[in-house]
Design a protein around this motif. Structure first.
Motif, PDB file in Angstrom:
ATOM      1  N   SER A 120       3.031  -3.265   9.077  1.00  0.00           N
ATOM      2  CA  SER A 120       1.959  -2.942   9.722  1.00  0.00           C
ATOM      3  C   SER A 120       1.514  -4.388   9.556  1.00  0.00           C
ATOM      4  O   SER A 120       0.310  -4.571  10.151  1.00  0.00           O
ATOM      5  CB  SER A 120       1.592  -2.232   8.584  1.00  0.00           C
ATOM      6  N   ALA A 121       2.637  -5.344   9.925  1.00  0.00           N
ATOM      7  CA  ALA A 121       2.954  -7.025   9.606  1.00  0.00           C
ATOM      8  C   ALA A 121       4.062  -7.736  10.399  1.00  0.00           C
ATOM      9  O   ALA A 121       4.292  -7.774  10.669  1.00  0.00           O
ATOM     10  CB  ALA A 121       2.921  -7.189   8.126  1.00  0.00           C
ATOM     11  N   ARG A 122       5.124  -6.834   8.678  1.00  0.00           N
ATOM     12  CA  ARG A 122       6.315  -8.078   8.826  1.00  0.00           C
ATOM     13  C   ARG A 122       6.764  -7.617  10.292  1.00  0.00           C
ATOM     14  O   ARG A 122       7.532  -8.388  11.435  1.00  0.00           O
ATOM     15  CB  ARG A 122       7.373  -7.721   8.219  1.00  0.00           C
ATOM     16  N   SER A 123       7.373  -6.401  10.745  1.00  0.00           N
ATOM     17  CA  SER A 123       8.179  -5.348  11.831  1.00  0.00           C
ATOM     18  C   SER A 123       6.919  -6.008  12.804  1.00  0.00           C
ATOM     19  O   SER A 123       7.421  -6.693  14.146  1.00  0.00           O
ATOM     20  CB  SER A 123       8.518  -4.644  11.698  1.00  0.00           C
ATOM     21  N   ILE A 124       5.908  -6.055  13.206  1.00  0.00           N
ATOM     22  CA  ILE A 124       4.752  -6.098  14.110  1.00  0.00           C
ATOM     23  C   ILE A 124       4.817  -7.552  14.553  1.00  0.00           C
ATOM     24  O   ILE A 124       5.082  -7.795  15.656  1.00  0.00           O
ATOM     25  CB  ILE A 124       3.609  -5.362  13.820  1.00  0.00           C
ATOM     26  N   MET A 125       4.899  -8.448  14.053  1.00  0.00           N
ATOM     27  CA  MET A 125       5.108  -9.236  13.808  1.00  0.00           C
ATOM     28  C   MET A 125       5.961  -9.967  14.510  1.00  0.00           C
ATOM     29  O   MET A 125       6.191 -10.818  15.498  1.00  0.00           O
ATOM     30  CB  MET A 125       4.591 -10.900  12.905  1.00  0.00           C
ATOM     31  N   ALA A 126       7.231  -9.778  14.625  1.00  0.00           N
ATOM     32  CA  ALA A 126       8.713  -9.704  14.594  1.00  0.00           C
ATOM     33  C   ALA A 126       8.970  -9.342  15.687  1.00  0.00           C
ATOM     34  O   ALA A 126       9.323  -9.663  17.145  1.00  0.00           O
ATOM     35  CB  ALA A 126       9.895  -9.175  13.701  1.00  0.00           C
ATOM     36  N   GLN A 127       8.331  -7.419  16.221  1.00  0.00           N
ATOM     37  CA  GLN A 127       8.295  -7.028  17.933  1.00  0.00           C
ATOM     38  C   GLN A 127       7.600  -8.354  18.995  1.00  0.00           C
ATOM     39  O   GLN A 127       8.143  -8.933  19.507  1.00  0.00           O
ATOM     40  CB  GLN A 127       7.749  -6.045  17.648  1.00  0.00           C
ATOM     41  N   ALA A 128       6.244  -9.174  17.591  1.00  0.00           N
ATOM     42  CA  ALA A 128       6.266 -10.309  18.985  1.00  0.00           C
ATOM     43  C   ALA A 128       6.489 -11.328  19.536  1.00  0.00           C
ATOM     44  O   ALA A 128       6.587 -11.653  20.966  1.00  0.00           O
ATOM     45  CB  ALA A 128       4.544 -10.270  19.224  1.00  0.00           C
ATOM     46  N   LEU A 129       7.460 -11.470  18.346  1.00  0.00           N
ATOM     47  CA  LEU A 129       7.863 -12.709  18.500  1.00  0.00           C
ATOM     48  C   LEU A 129       9.167 -13.247  19.209  1.00  0.00           C
ATOM     49  O   LEU A 129       9.462 -14.047  20.274  1.00  0.00           O
ATOM     50  CB  LEU A 129       8.373 -13.689  17.353  1.00  0.00           C
ATOM     51  N   ALA A 130       9.674 -11.911  19.482  1.00  0.00           N
ATOM     52  CA  ALA A 130      10.660 -11.167  19.870  1.00  0.00           C
ATOM     53  C   ALA A 130      10.312 -11.316  21.490  1.00  0.00           C
ATOM     54  O   ALA A 130      11.302 -11.434  22.210  1.00  0.00           O
ATOM     55  CB  ALA A 130      11.330 -10.412  20.077  1.00  0.00           C
ATOM     56  N   SER A 131       9.605 -10.560  21.905  1.00  0.00           N
ATOM     57  CA  SER A 131       8.968 -10.529  22.750  1.00  0.00           C
ATOM     58  C   SER A 131       8.292 -11.252  23.728  1.00  0.00           C
ATOM     59  O   SER A 131       8.850 -11.432  25.024  1.00  0.00           O
ATOM     60  CB  SER A 131       7.680  -8.770  23.007  1.00  0.00           C
ATOM     61  N   MET A 132       7.779 -12.039  23.440  1.00  0.00           N
ATOM     62  CA  MET A 132       7.079 -13.495  23.913  1.00  0.00           C
ATOM     63  C   MET A 132       8.319 -14.400  23.435  1.00  0.00           C
ATOM     64  O   MET A 132       7.974 -15.733  24.351  1.00  0.00           O
ATOM     65  CB  MET A 132       6.210 -13.275  22.786  1.00  0.00           C
ATOM     66  N   HIS A 133       9.692 -14.451  22.937  1.00  0.00           N
ATOM     67  CA  HIS A 133      10.451 -15.751  22.504  1.00  0.00           C
ATOM     68  C   HIS A 133      10.113 -16.816  24.078  1.00  0.00           C
ATOM     69  O   HIS A 133      10.820 -15.539  25.008  1.00  0.00           O
ATOM     70  CB  HIS A 133      11.238 -14.696  22.103  1.00  0.00           C
ATOM     71  N   LEU A 134      11.110 -17.681  24.204  1.00  0.00           N
ATOM     72  CA  LEU A 134      10.906 -18.697  25.403  1.00  0.00           C
ATOM     73  C   LEU A 134      12.451 -18.480  25.995  1.00  0.00           C
ATOM     74  O   LEU A 134      12.349 -18.218  27.263  1.00  0.00           O
ATOM     75  CB  LEU A 134      10.403 -20.332  25.627  1.00  0.00           C
ATOM     76  N   SER A 135      13.172 -18.130  25.041  1.00  0.00           N
ATOM     77  CA  SER A 135      14.579 -17.550  26.204  1.00  0.00           C
ATOM     78  C   SER A 135      14.421 -16.155  26.658  1.00  0.00           C
ATOM     79  O   SER A 135      15.342 -16.346  27.730  1.00  0.00           O
ATOM     80  CB  SER A 135      15.646 -17.255  24.942  1.00  0.00           C
ATOM     81  N   ASN A 136      13.559 -15.265  26.698  1.00  0.00           N
ATOM     82  CA  ASN A 136      13.300 -14.275  27.782  1.00  0.00           C
ATOM     83  C   ASN A 136      14.734 -13.207  27.580  1.00  0.00           C
ATOM     84  O   ASN A 136      14.629 -12.445  28.287  1.00  0.00           O
ATOM     85  CB  ASN A 136      12.990 -14.422  28.876  1.00  0.00           C
ATOM     86  N   LYS A 137      14.925 -13.257  26.510  1.00  0.00           N
ATOM     87  CA  LYS A 137      16.208 -12.615  26.259  1.00  0.00           C
ATOM     88  C   LYS A 137      16.012 -10.559  25.267  1.00  0.00           C
ATOM     89  O   LYS A 137      16.502 -10.361  25.048  1.00  0.00           O
ATOM     90  CB  LYS A 137      17.108 -13.761  24.889  1.00  0.00           C
ATOM     91  N   PHE A 138      14.818 -11.283  24.710  1.00  0.00           N
ATOM     92  CA  PHE A 138      14.658  -9.646  23.814  1.00  0.00           C
ATOM     93  C   PHE A 138      13.067  -9.247  24.252  1.00  0.00           C
ATOM     94  O   PHE A 138      12.559  -9.996  24.765  1.00  0.00           O
ATOM     95  CB  PHE A 138      14.342  -9.920  22.708  1.00  0.00           C
ATOM     96  N   GLU A 139      13.286  -7.804  24.862  1.00  0.00           N
ATOM     97  CA  GLU A 139      12.647  -7.111  24.385  1.00  0.00           C
ATOM     98  C   GLU A 139      12.091  -6.824  23.169  1.00  0.00           C
ATOM     99  O   GLU A 139      13.163  -5.553  22.674  1.00  0.00           O
ATOM    100  CB  GLU A 139      12.459  -5.900  25.264  1.00  0.00           C
ATOM    101  N   GLY A 140      10.756  -6.953  22.507  1.00  0.00           N
ATOM    102  CA  GLY A 140      11.006  -5.648  20.954  1.00  0.00           C
ATOM    103  C   GLY A 140      10.385  -4.761  20.794  1.00  0.00           C
ATOM    104  O   GLY A 140       9.146  -4.396  21.579  1.00  0.00           O
TER     105      GLY A 140
END
Length: 165
Positions: A14-34
């Motif tokens: 509901s918070a930690r993993s959700i925020m990590a998903q969004a941060l990884a998916s939006m990361h400037l490196s474009n390396k991740f699908e969260g």
């Protein structure tokens, strides 16, 4: 360039993993699908987490609390990384993930357990978590995955947590 699939796990999703998903998916490196999931998913997302994610202008997969069983099904996406965000100090168990992804544990306390009556202090706990996740995802993105074998990659992922304790 290959996008690496990263599953973030925590207790309620509901918070930690959700925020990590969004941060990884939006990361400037474009390396991740969260992706994210929980051991015992909650009924809704934490409003403080949603507020911080909205500030990112997140445009990925709909964020909702879901069970980790969703990603262990035969037709689920094959994960490259599985990162547990549970709080060992708080007594949360870090789930064991079957299969062969590179795994790690990043120990983050659950901000929902912040003992305070002030919304400003509670929000500060979420901002601190958000910044900590961003920092670790930045370090993860800096790793040259294609130059490392699985064992060395596992060592690098573990070092992210160890170096930030």
């Amino acid at each position: 360039m290959k996008k690496y699939k990263v599953l973030f796990l925590c207790h309620h999703n509901s918070a930690r993993s959700i925020m990590a998903q969004a941060l990884a998916s939006m990361h400037l490196s474009n390396k991740f699908e969260g992706f994210s999931a929980g051991l015992t998913p909650g009924n809704s997302l934490n409003p403080f987490a949603v507020e911080l994610i909205n500030e990112l202008n997140y445009q990925g997969e709909e964020l909702k609390s879901k069970s980790m069983d969703v990603y262990s099904a035969p037709d689920a996406p094959k994960m490259d990384f599985v990162i547990s965000l549970s709080d060992k100090v708080g007594g949360e168990d870090a789930p064991v993930w079957p299969g062969s992804p590179v795994t790690a544990h990043w120990d983050f306390p659950d901000p929902a357990l912040t003992q305070c009556n002030s919304n400003m202090k509670i929000k500060a706990a979420y901002v601190s978590l958000f910044n900590g996740l961003q920092n670790r995802i930045d370090i993860l993105a800096a790793i040259s995955f294609d130059r490392l074998d699985k064992i060395r990659l596992q060592d690098e992922l573990n070092a992210i947590h160890q170096n930030l304790l």
